[in-house]
Design a protein around this motif. Structure first.
Motif, PDB file in Angstrom:
ATOM      1  N   VAL A 228      23.408  62.547 106.216  1.00  0.00           N
ATOM      2  CA  VAL A 228      22.346  62.782 105.373  1.00  0.00           C
ATOM      3  C   VAL A 228      21.388  63.352 106.622  1.00  0.00           C
ATOM      4  CG1 VAL A 228      20.387  62.572 104.017  1.00  0.00           C
ATOM      5  CG2 VAL A 228      22.201  61.342 103.452  1.00  0.00           C
ATOM      6  N   ARG A 229      21.029  62.864 107.546  1.00  0.00           N
ATOM      7  CA  ARG A 229      20.306  63.260 108.743  1.00  0.00           C
ATOM      8  C   ARG A 229      21.011  64.550 109.218  1.00  0.00           C
ATOM      9  NH1 ARG A 229      20.202  58.259 110.918  1.00  0.00           N
ATOM     10  NH2 ARG A 229      18.758  57.128 109.707  1.00  0.00           N
TER      11      ARG A 229
ATOM     12  N   SER B 232      20.575  59.273  93.633  1.00  0.00           N
ATOM     13  CA  SER B 232      20.237  58.158  94.594  1.00  0.00           C
ATOM     14  C   SER B 232      18.960  57.360  94.088  1.00  0.00           C
ATOM     15  CB  SER B 232      20.313  58.717  96.006  1.00  0.00           C
ATOM     16  OG  SER B 232      21.294  58.966  96.372  1.00  0.00           O
TER      17      SER B 232
ATOM     18  N   LEU C 252      13.819  58.795 105.678  1.00  0.00           N
ATOM     19  CA  LEU C 252      14.786  59.746 105.699  1.00  0.00           C
ATOM     20  C   LEU C 252      14.305  60.632 104.483  1.00  0.00           C
ATOM     21  CD1 LEU C 252      17.167  61.005 106.792  1.00  0.00           C
ATOM     22  CD2 LEU C 252      18.578  59.297 105.645  1.00  0.00           C
TER      23      LEU C 252
ATOM     24  N   VAL D 245      18.137  55.609  99.812  1.00  0.00           N
ATOM     25  CA  VAL D 245      17.677  56.361 100.851  1.00  0.00           C
ATOM     26  C   VAL D 245      16.361  55.643 101.489  1.00  0.00           C
ATOM     27  CG1 VAL D 245      16.487  58.168  99.697  1.00  0.00           C
ATOM     28  CG2 VAL D 245      17.082  58.593 101.867  1.00  0.00           C
TER      29      VAL D 245
ATOM     30  N   HIS E 136      15.684  52.992  99.238  1.00  0.00           N
ATOM     31  CA  HIS E 136      16.238  51.690 100.017  1.00  0.00           C
ATOM     32  C   HIS E 136      14.875  50.693 100.021  1.00  0.00           C
ATOM     33  CE1 HIS E 136      17.603  49.449 103.335  1.00  0.00           C
ATOM     34  NE2 HIS E 136      18.719  49.859 102.950  1.00  0.00           N
TER      35      HIS E 136
ATOM     36  N   SER F 249      28.416  55.760 102.783  1.00  0.00           N
ATOM     37  CA  SER F 249      27.470  54.688 102.887  1.00  0.00           C
ATOM     38  C   SER F 249      28.056  53.321 102.465  1.00  0.00           C
ATOM     39  CB  SER F 249      26.163  54.799 101.980  1.00  0.00           C
ATOM     40  OG  SER F 249      26.540  54.862 100.756  1.00  0.00           O
TER      41      SER F 249
ATOM     42  N   ASN G 285      26.526  58.258 104.120  1.00  0.00           N
ATOM     43  CA  ASN G 285      25.511  57.377 104.971  1.00  0.00           C
ATOM     44  C   ASN G 285      24.347  58.391 105.548  1.00  0.00           C
ATOM     45  OD1 ASN G 285      26.380  58.415 107.365  1.00  0.00           O
ATOM     46  ND2 ASN G 285      27.329  56.611 108.075  1.00  0.00           N
ATOM     47  N   ASP G 286      23.363  57.470 106.032  1.00  0.00           N
ATOM     48  CA  ASP G 286      22.237  58.059 106.524  1.00  0.00           C
ATOM     49  C   ASP G 286      22.226  59.003 107.513  1.00  0.00           C
ATOM     50  OD1 ASP G 286      21.058  56.402 104.724  1.00  0.00           O
ATOM     51  OD2 ASP G 286      19.944  55.093 106.009  1.00  0.00           O
ATOM     52  N   THR G 287      23.475  58.700 108.384  1.00  0.00           N
ATOM     53  CA  THR G 287      23.687  59.712 109.617  1.00  0.00           C
ATOM     54  C   THR G 287      24.102  60.928 109.103  1.00  0.00           C
ATOM     55  OG1 THR G 287      24.328  57.682 110.777  1.00  0.00           O
ATOM     56  CG2 THR G 287      24.701  59.900 111.830  1.00  0.00           C
TER      57      THR G 287
END
Ligand code: ZN
Length: 485
Positions: free
Chosen positions: A262-263, A278, A294, A290, A281, A223, A258-260
């Motif tokens: 985590v997805r 964490s 998400l 986060v 966000h 991230s 990064n968020d992708t």
């Protein structure tokens, strides 16, 4: 003085939102109090801290309730950087009480006991280094050394702590009065490009693993990589890591990714995942945190967010430009250092810490941290939030200097009206549920024929040979002495 102090606390509560759970009418019963509060607030504005007046009876009672509850329930912190800190301080003794102000340490067994902390994931952490063959071999060797160092420590103090491997081990070890120590990996960099190393680390006790740290690596994107995305999620190797961790019963940790990524973890993993340390966000827009959407998906899948106590993730911390410049210069100098040994890294960390002491920056407070916790509960639900402090790795703030202060979090949860059952979920039961889901899936779908002889370690609800696997049975080089049970 008593009235003055009391009024000061109330003033803080009114103006700054401390005591958010208490109705305003209760706080401000008379105009006189309001007046006192405002006066006292001015007088004390420079010393604002999330502390309670020692002579406030109601506060003392709440504090006593918090300490009693903390002592009773199973508590686990899912991210403490103890292994790397111990490698940096070879003569440092985890069985002795230490002071953060003296040695910058935040976790030892006496302070865990003091804070009612029964269990923790000690994270075998490596910063991102070169991704060539020599760099990967170096990362592997240093990770193995850190695992062995932890096993040696546990073997040395069998009366104080024990290696925990299964979801049942934590509460079982707690019942003996010892600390239950789980091991995890922070930064999947340490497997290099060799998937078989995951089993090696599993055999050395690893029960949770994250994908990346501050930079992208061969498994996926971070991230915080200044160069942006490289893989746009997990790499092909990273996707195989998901399958392997599911098979073995290792919790996948999306913190730092990064968020992708985590997805991708949520899409590909057959079991819940965790964000071991964490924050949210939508409370503070750090790339490390986060977003709500998400977070909801994480909860829908059964996973948890474990709230991080690192100030710069909790809230917007103003940058000290002088520190930034000096730090950038120092880090560039350190990056150019050809010495990549543990001793060199220890020296680098000390240099950075010394610099930060020279240029102190603002820290978060307990109310700031609780704002994060309450937001996460509101979005994800009470079953999907835990604690992952990042102690010994930058976590902690004024009033929460080390793990001995953890009952203060419980106190704020009680103040906000959470039941003892809810607080027990946040402090441990949610983590155990995720661990159990992950380990049950592995045991049911990828059973392993029992191997003989099996140690007592597998008795705690293990999963056949894998659940029972001990360092002594490891395929890793030169196993560490098996810790006593
Ligand atoms: Zn971290």
């Amino acid at each position: 003085m008593r009235i003055r102090m009391h009024a000061f606390i109330m003033g803080c509560q009114i103006i700054f939102g401390f005591g958010y759970s208490r109705p305003l009418s209760q706080i401000m019963k008379t105009p006189l109090r309001l007046c006192l509060a405002a006066t006292a607030l001015l007088a004390f504005s420079g010393a604002l801290r999330a502390q309670t007046a020692p002579d406030d009876k109601a506060e003392q009672e709440l504090k006593a309730r918090a300490y009693a509850l903390q002592a009773k329930i199973f508590t686990i912190d899912t991210h403490e950087d103890v292994p790397s800190a111990m490698i940096r301080r070879p003569t440092w003794d985890i069985t002795q009480w230490h002071d953060r102000a003296t040695d910058n340490s935040q976790v030892d067994f006496p302070r865990m006991r003091e804070g009612g902390l029964k269990s923790a994931f000690y994270a075998v952490y490596l910063g991102q280094g070169p991704r060539d063959a020599a760099g990967l071999a170096n990362a592997r060797d240093r990770a193995l050394a850190m695992f062995m160092n932890q096993h040696e420590m546990l073997a040395k103090y069998p009366d104080q702590a024990e290696l925990a491997l299964t979801a049942d081990d934590g509460p079982r070890i707690m019942a003996t009065g010892k600390r239950a120590i789980y091991l995890s990996i922070e930064n999947g960099y340490v497997i290099g490009k060799d998937l078989t190393l995951i089993k090696t680390y599993y055999d050395m006790g690893c029960r949770m693993m994250s994908i990346a740290h501050f930079s992208n690596n061969d498994l996926g994107d971070s991230s915080t990589d200044p160069n942006g995305e490289e893989w746009h999620g997990l790499s092909p190797l990273g996707k195989q890591v998901v399958t392997e961790c599911n098979k073995l019963g290792i919790i996948l940790d999306g913190s730092h990714a990064n968020d992708t990524v985590v997805r991708d973890l949520l899409d590909l993993s057959k079991v819940p995942i965790m964000l071991s340390h964490s924050d949210c966000h939508d409370v503070w827009a750090s790339p490390r945190n986060v977003p709500d959407a998400l977070l909801k998906r994480l909860a829908d899948k059964g996973g948890t967010i474990q709230m991080n106590m690192y100030s710069a993730y909790i809230m917007d911390i103003p940058v000290n430009p002088e520190l930034n410049t000096k730090q950038a210069e120092l880090m560039a100098k350190q990056a150019a250092d050809p010495d990549k040994s543990d001793a060199a890294e220890a020296r680098h960390v000390e240099e950075i810490q010394k610099l930060r002491l020279q240029y102190p920056t603002k820290e978060a407070t307990l109310p700031d941290f609780m704002k994060q916790v309450f937001h996460a509960i509101q979005v994800a639900g009470i079953d999907h939030v835990g604690i992952g402090s990042d102690m010994d790795g930058g976590g902690g703030f004024t009033g929460m200097e080390d793990v001995s202060k953890y009952p203060m979090v419980t106190m704020e949860l009680l103040r906000a009206g959470y039941s003892e059952g809810d607080i027990a979920k946040i402090w441990g039961l949610n983590t155990l549920r995720v661990m159990r889901d992950v380990q049950d899936y592995a045991r049911k779908n990828f059973p392993v024929a029992p191997e003989a002889p099996r140690g007592r370690r597998g008795a705690g609800g293990g999963r056949g040979a894998r659940g029972a696997a001990a360092p002594a049975a490891s395929a890793a080089p030169a196993p560490a002495p098996a810790p006593a049970n």
